[in-house]
Each structure stands twice: as structure tokens, then as C-alpha cells.
Write a protein that holds these residues in place. Structure first.
Motif, short mmCIF file in Angstrom:
data_model
loop_
_atom_site.label_atom_id
_atom_site.label_comp_id
_atom_site.label_asym_id
_atom_site.label_seq_id
_atom_site.Cartn_x
_atom_site.Cartn_y
_atom_site.Cartn_z
N ARG A 1 0.83 -1.21 0.00
CA ARG A 1 0.00 0.00 0.00
C ARG A 1 0.86 1.25 0.00
O ARG A 1 0.52 2.26 -0.64
N TRP A 2 1.96 1.22 0.75
CA TRP A 2 2.87 2.37 0.76
C TRP A 2 3.39 2.63 -0.65
O TRP A 2 3.40 3.76 -1.13
N VAL A 3 3.85 1.57 -1.32
CA VAL A 3 4.41 1.70 -2.66
C VAL A 3 3.36 2.25 -3.63
O VAL A 3 3.61 3.21 -4.38
N ILE A 4 2.20 1.64 -3.63
CA ILE A 4 1.15 2.03 -4.58
C ILE A 4 0.71 3.47 -4.34
O ILE A 4 0.59 4.26 -5.30
N GLU A 5 0.48 3.83 -3.09
CA GLU A 5 0.00 5.18 -2.80
C GLU A 5 1.05 6.24 -3.18
O GLU A 5 0.72 7.29 -3.73
N HIS A 6 2.33 5.95 -2.88
CA HIS A 6 3.37 6.92 -3.21
C HIS A 6 3.60 7.02 -4.71
O HIS A 6 3.78 8.11 -5.25
N ALA A 7 3.59 5.88 -5.40
CA ALA A 7 3.86 5.91 -6.84
C ALA A 7 2.71 6.51 -7.63
O ALA A 7 2.93 7.27 -8.58
N LEU A 8 1.47 6.20 -7.22
CA LEU A 8 0.32 6.60 -8.03
C LEU A 8 -0.35 7.90 -7.57
O LEU A 8 -1.02 8.56 -8.37
N ALA B 1 -9.19 -8.93 2.04
CA ALA B 1 -10.46 -8.62 1.39
C ALA B 1 -10.66 -7.13 1.19
O ALA B 1 -11.45 -6.71 0.32
N THR B 2 -9.98 -6.29 1.98
CA THR B 2 -10.14 -4.83 1.85
C THR B 2 -9.21 -4.23 0.82
O THR B 2 -9.32 -3.04 0.51
N PHE B 3 -8.30 -5.04 0.29
CA PHE B 3 -7.28 -4.48 -0.59
C PHE B 3 -7.85 -4.00 -1.93
O PHE B 3 -7.54 -2.88 -2.38
N LEU B 4 -8.67 -4.81 -2.57
CA LEU B 4 -9.18 -4.44 -3.89
C LEU B 4 -10.01 -3.15 -3.84
O LEU B 4 -9.79 -2.26 -4.67
N PRO B 5 -10.97 -2.99 -2.90
CA PRO B 5 -11.69 -1.71 -2.83
C PRO B 5 -10.75 -0.53 -2.60
O PRO B 5 -10.96 0.55 -3.18
N TRP B 6 -9.73 -0.74 -1.75
CA TRP B 6 -8.77 0.34 -1.50
C TRP B 6 -8.02 0.68 -2.79
O TRP B 6 -7.84 1.86 -3.12
N LEU B 7 -7.56 -0.33 -3.52
CA LEU B 7 -6.81 -0.11 -4.75
C LEU B 7 -7.68 0.61 -5.78
O LEU B 7 -7.19 1.49 -6.51
N GLU C 1 -10.01 2.76 -5.18
CA GLU C 1 -10.05 4.17 -4.79
C GLU C 1 -8.76 4.89 -5.18
O GLU C 1 -8.79 6.03 -5.64
N ILE C 2 -7.62 4.21 -5.01
CA ILE C 2 -6.33 4.80 -5.39
C ILE C 2 -6.29 5.06 -6.89
O ILE C 2 -5.83 6.11 -7.35
N LEU C 3 -6.76 4.09 -7.66
CA LEU C 3 -6.77 4.26 -9.11
C LEU C 3 -7.62 5.46 -9.51
O LEU C 3 -7.28 6.20 -10.44
N SER C 4 -8.74 5.67 -8.81
CA SER C 4 -9.61 6.81 -9.12
C SER C 4 -8.94 8.13 -8.77
O SER C 4 -9.16 9.14 -9.45
N ALA C 5 -8.11 8.11 -7.71
CA ALA C 5 -7.46 9.35 -7.25
C ALA C 5 -6.17 9.65 -8.00
O ALA C 5 -5.66 10.77 -7.92
N SER C 6 -5.63 8.69 -8.73
CA SER C 6 -4.33 8.86 -9.37
C SER C 6 -4.46 9.60 -10.71
O SER C 6 -5.39 9.33 -11.48
N PRO C 7 -3.52 10.49 -10.99
CA PRO C 7 -3.50 11.14 -12.31
C PRO C 7 -3.02 10.21 -13.42
O PRO C 7 -3.13 10.54 -14.60
N LEU C 8 -2.48 9.07 -13.07
CA LEU C 8 -2.01 8.10 -14.07
C LEU C 8 -3.19 7.29 -14.60
O LEU C 8 -4.00 6.78 -13.82
N PRO C 9 -3.30 7.13 -15.90
CA PRO C 9 -4.40 6.33 -16.45
C PRO C 9 -4.19 4.85 -16.16
O PRO C 9 -3.04 4.38 -16.15
#
Length: 477
Positions: A296-303, A331-337, A339-347
Motif C-alpha cells: 500500500r505504501w508503494v502504490i500510494e506513493h507511486a500513483l 479482502a479490503t485491498f481491492l476496494p482500496w486499490l 479508490e487509489i486508481l480513481s485518485a491517481s492522475p495516471l491512467p
């Protein structure tokens, strides 16, 4: 005359700490006429000094020694170990967080105070008791050998476990896991002793709690516990203090077509800022269920945190990010991810998520769901370390993947090993017939590149092609 300290009793019989200064008064001829005495009331300053000194060395909640003062006591015992051997014991309360969460922090504080007073009743005059923090108590025992100390600690454990802590009409049971270690001439430092005795505590917890375990150096399982727990504690601290840094490595096209893309890698920073290699912390993070937090740290910081800059500098290149088995099992990872994808400027189309074959093996049902959702969002999926398991090709029946990364174990000797050549060629042909691109991992020389190019492998990754570099260097390119 000046600087004399004294205690003055005033008319209300109150003791005041004073500093007395006296000076003689003389006549013109030099004969004494009297004396001027000035009293400076130091009571408040001295009381404040005592309070500061107490606070510096004692735990504010229980009044016991704090970690700093206890460390001094242990270091003194190490220095005198030849003349006066001692025993270090650690007592950890089990499930203390449950009481804190269910009954509140006031209840947790009250329990800690009650246990501190209970332990004090068993101490000899020379014993030292401290609260190191949280639910951890430490003891420096004198005048007992290690076996006698273990019996003594077991007695204290029995008393604590017999305690029925009541708070707002509800009774909470308490259990304790303890560890002991001699403070002798083999002891290197307080930190070394503490990490080893915590291994013994962990062993007590593993074998049922409410017991004390003596640390025995040289036992491989305990030594491994020691190393793993030390690293796991460092990992949790690194997550809390944001002590990670992102690296990246190019994945290079081998067939002269297409552009390269970047795999995002993570490195842990030690307490002194040194870089800790992933091989040192990732296996421990996976074993102790911490890797999901690292993901989660990696994904949030990168995206998200670096998302704007990444979008500006990637120049059309895709980014590949690893997902661990810990994340797939959450089980909570996919919903969290999502949300991150929606918040990220990367397509999403610029993102590739790598899943190892081992992660699939243990969490196939959840992995299928994650893969389906991510591909539906526009992301691509890479199957990492392909070929390392006996049923590698069988996984390809369960879902569609976009990229297959051939396990580096087959690549290291592909230039001169006929068996490896056959295996790599077979993986490459089947993958491409299924519509997946192939990546050869761990390329270390030009001969391997030549062989892989002839086989038609699409991409290569390894130190020969590009060494991992800090992600921040992308901003400077």
C-alpha cells in the motif's frame, strides 16, 4: 561569603530551601558594624528540578523506571557482570490491545498501574523494575541464577494471570509471555540483550502464553526468530516513520520494437538512512503479514503522492508494480486499490500489476477476482516468476494475463544450458500463442541477450540492461 544552601523553617513551620548570601558591614575605620544577609528562596526551582529529573528517568503513568533509566541500569550490570551477575527478564501482556480497544485507554492505563504495583510486591531490594513502553515491563534481577529467576518469573506470571481486572462491570482476563537472559560477560549491549530476550518472549507466546522461556544462544530456531522479529519490528517502525524509498528498473524491448517500461521497486531505509536490500526484508514482511502494508505504501506513493510527476516524466512508458500474496489475501485491498486508481492522475492503461506464481498458488480464488477487476479497469497483469512451480501452465486456464515474466532461474544459464533453452523457448512460444508478451528476468550478459533475441522473447530485465535507480532520478532526466 556567598552560595551557602540551607533549609529555613518559617513561622508557619514550612520548610523552604534557600541560598544564603552574607556580607559584613564595616565602619569608616574598618571596624565591623554588622552584617547583611540575603536569602533567596529556591524551593520552587528545586522542586521543578526534582520533577524534571524524575520525569527524565521514570515512566509518567506507573512511576517505574523508564526505558532510558533502565538501559543505564542494564549497562552498569554488563560492566560489572564478572562480579555481580544479573538476569534480564521481559514481561509482555498478551492481548492488551483488545482491552484498550474494547474498554478504552483509561482501562488500559488502570490495568498497567495495577500490574506494576503487583510486580513490585515480589521484588527484592536490589531488583529493578521498569516499563519500557506499551504493555512491556522489564526486570533486572540480582542474586538469582537463571533457573531460579525463571521460577520467580513464573510465580509473578501466575499472580498476574490470577488477576481478574474489572472495568465498568466487565471482567478482563490477563495473560503474560515472558523471556529471560543472563546479563554476563557474553552480553554485548542493552540493545542486543533486549532483542534476544524478546525472541524468548515470542517463543513463550508461540507455545501457549502464561509462561517464561530462557533464551539459549546457538539454537537455530530461536536465532532465526531473533533475526526475523528484529527485522519485523524495524519494518513496522519504517512504515510508521515513512522510511521507504522508491526505485525503478527499465524493462527493455529485445526485438527492436515497442518502448521500454519501468518496474517500480521498493527499498527500506535503516535508522541511519542506509538502504536495506529487498532480500533482507521482503521475506520477513511476507512471513509476518506486513507486506500488504508495504504494498500500500508503494502504490500510494507511486500513483498518488508522486502521481503528477510520474505522469509528466514517464513519456508514454508503462509502470509495473508488484502485488504480494498478503495483499491478495486481504479482502479490503481491492476496494482500496480501486479508490487509489480513481485518485491517481495516471491512467489505468499505463499500469501493470505483477503477481507471483507463489501468490497465485496460495490465493487463487481471490487472485482471479483481483485480476478480473484490474483488467476490467484497463490495467494489465503480469505473471511473475513463471516456471518456478510444477503447475505453471495450469494457471493460464483460470484467467487471462498480458505479460509472462520467465523465472530468472532459467535465464542465468540460458546461453549455454540446453535444458534451460528448451524450457525458456517452450514458455515463450506458449505465452505468445495465448497473446501474452514475455519478459526474461535476471539477464546478466550479452550472450544471454543474443540467445533470447533468437528465441523471440519480447523483453529483457536485469543488471546487464539496466541497474535499479532511485525513482527521483526520473525527475532529473
Amino acid at each position: 561569603m556567598s552560595g551557602d544552601d540551607a533549609v529555613l523553617i518559617n513561622r508557619d513551620q514550612e520548610a523552604r530551601e534557600i541560598n544564603a548570601t552574607a556580607a559584613p558591614v564595616r565602619a569608616a575605620g574598618g571596624s565591623p558594624m554588622g552584617m547583611i544577609v540575603v536569602f533567596q528562596d529556591l524551593s520552587r526551582a528545586r522542586e521543578l528540578q526534582r520533577r524534571l529529573s524524575f520525569t527524565d528517568s521514570h515512566d509518567a503513568l506507573t512511576g517505574l523506571y523508564n526505558r532510558r533509566r533502565f538501559e543505564q541500569a542494564v549497562e552498569e550490570a554488563i560492566d560489572q557482570s564478572g562480579a555481580a551477575p544479573a538476569i534480564l527478564a521481559i514481561l509482555n501482556l498478551d492481548h492488551f490491545r483488545v482491552i484498550n480497544d474494547s474498554a478504552g485507554h483509561l482501562a488500559g492505563d488502570a490495568l498497567l498501574i495495577e500490574i506494576a504495583r503487583l510486580i513490585e510486591r515480589y521484588l527484592d531490594d536490589r531488583d529493578v523494575l521498569a516499563r519500557l513502553g506499551g504493555d512491556e515491563f522489564a526486570l533486572l534481577l540480582h542474586g538469582r541464577d537463571i533457573e531460579a529467576s525463571a521460577v520467580w518469573v513464573e510465580t509473578v506470571i501466575e499472580a498476574i494471570s490470577a488477576l481478574r481486572f474489572s472495568w465498568e462491570g466487565r471482567v478482563h482476563e490477563v495473560s503474560v509471555s515472558a523471556g529471560l537472559i543472563p546479563v554476563d560477560n557474553q552480553a554485548e549491549s542493552f540493545g542486543t540483550l533486549l532483542s534476544r530476550v524478546n525472541v524468548a518472549c515470542y517463543t513463550s507466546r508461540q507455545y501457549g502464553r502464561n509462561r517464561a522461556t530462557i533464551y539459549h544462544p546457538g539454537q537455530e530456531d530461536i536465532e532465526q526468530y531473533h533475526r526475523d522479529i528484529f527485522m519485523a519490528a524495524g519494518l513496522r517502525e519504517a512504515i510508521e516513520n515513512d522510511r521507504f524509498v522508491l526505485f525503478c528498473q527499465r524493462i527493455v524491448p529485445l526485438q527492436g520494437e515497442g518502448s521500454d517500461y519501468l518496474e517500480i521497486l521498493v527499498r527500506m531505509l535503516g535508522r541511519e538512512g542506509e538502504i536495506v536490500a529487498p532480500g533482507a526484508f521482503i521475506p520477513v514482511a511476507e512471513r509476518y503479514g506486513i507486506m500488504a502494508a508495504v504494498d500500500r505504501w508503494v502504490i500510494e506513493h507511486a500513483l498518488v503522492h508522486d502521481g503528477e510527476r510520474m505522469e509528466q516524466v514517464r513519456n508514454g512508458r508503462s509502470l509495473s508494480i508488484n502485488l504480494s500474496a498478503n495483499s491478495l489475501n486481504d479482502a479490503t485491498f481491492l476496494p482500496w486499490l480501486q479508490e487509489i486508481l480513481s485518485a491517481s492522475p495516471l491512467p489505468p492503461q499505463a499500469l501493470i500489476f505483477e503477481i507471483t506464481e507463489t501468490a497465485l498458488m496460495n490465493h487463487l480464488a481471490l487472485a482471479v477476482e483481483v485480476i478480473a477487476e484490474l483488467r476490467s479497469a484497463g490495467c494489465r497483469i503480469a505473471l511473475d516468476d513463471f516456471g518456478s512451480g510444477l503447475s505453471s501452465f495450469g494457471y493460464l486456464r483460470n484467467f487471462v494475463v498480458d505479460i509472462i515474466k520467465i523465472d530468472g532461474g532459467f535465464i542465468r544459464h540460458v546461453s549455454d544450458n540446453a535444458v534451460d533453452q528448451v524450457i525458456v523457448d517452450a514458455i515463450n512460444q506458449i505465452a505468445q500463442r495465448l497473446g501474452a508478451l514475455t519478459v526474461a528476468e535476471f539477464i546478466e550478459d550479452s550472450a544471454s541477450v543474443e540467445k533470447l533475441v533468437k528465441m523471440g522473447v519480447n523483453y529483457g530485465q536485469g543488471y546487464y540492461l539496466h541497474r535499479p535507480m532511485p525513482l527521483e532520478k526520473l525527475w532529473l532526466e
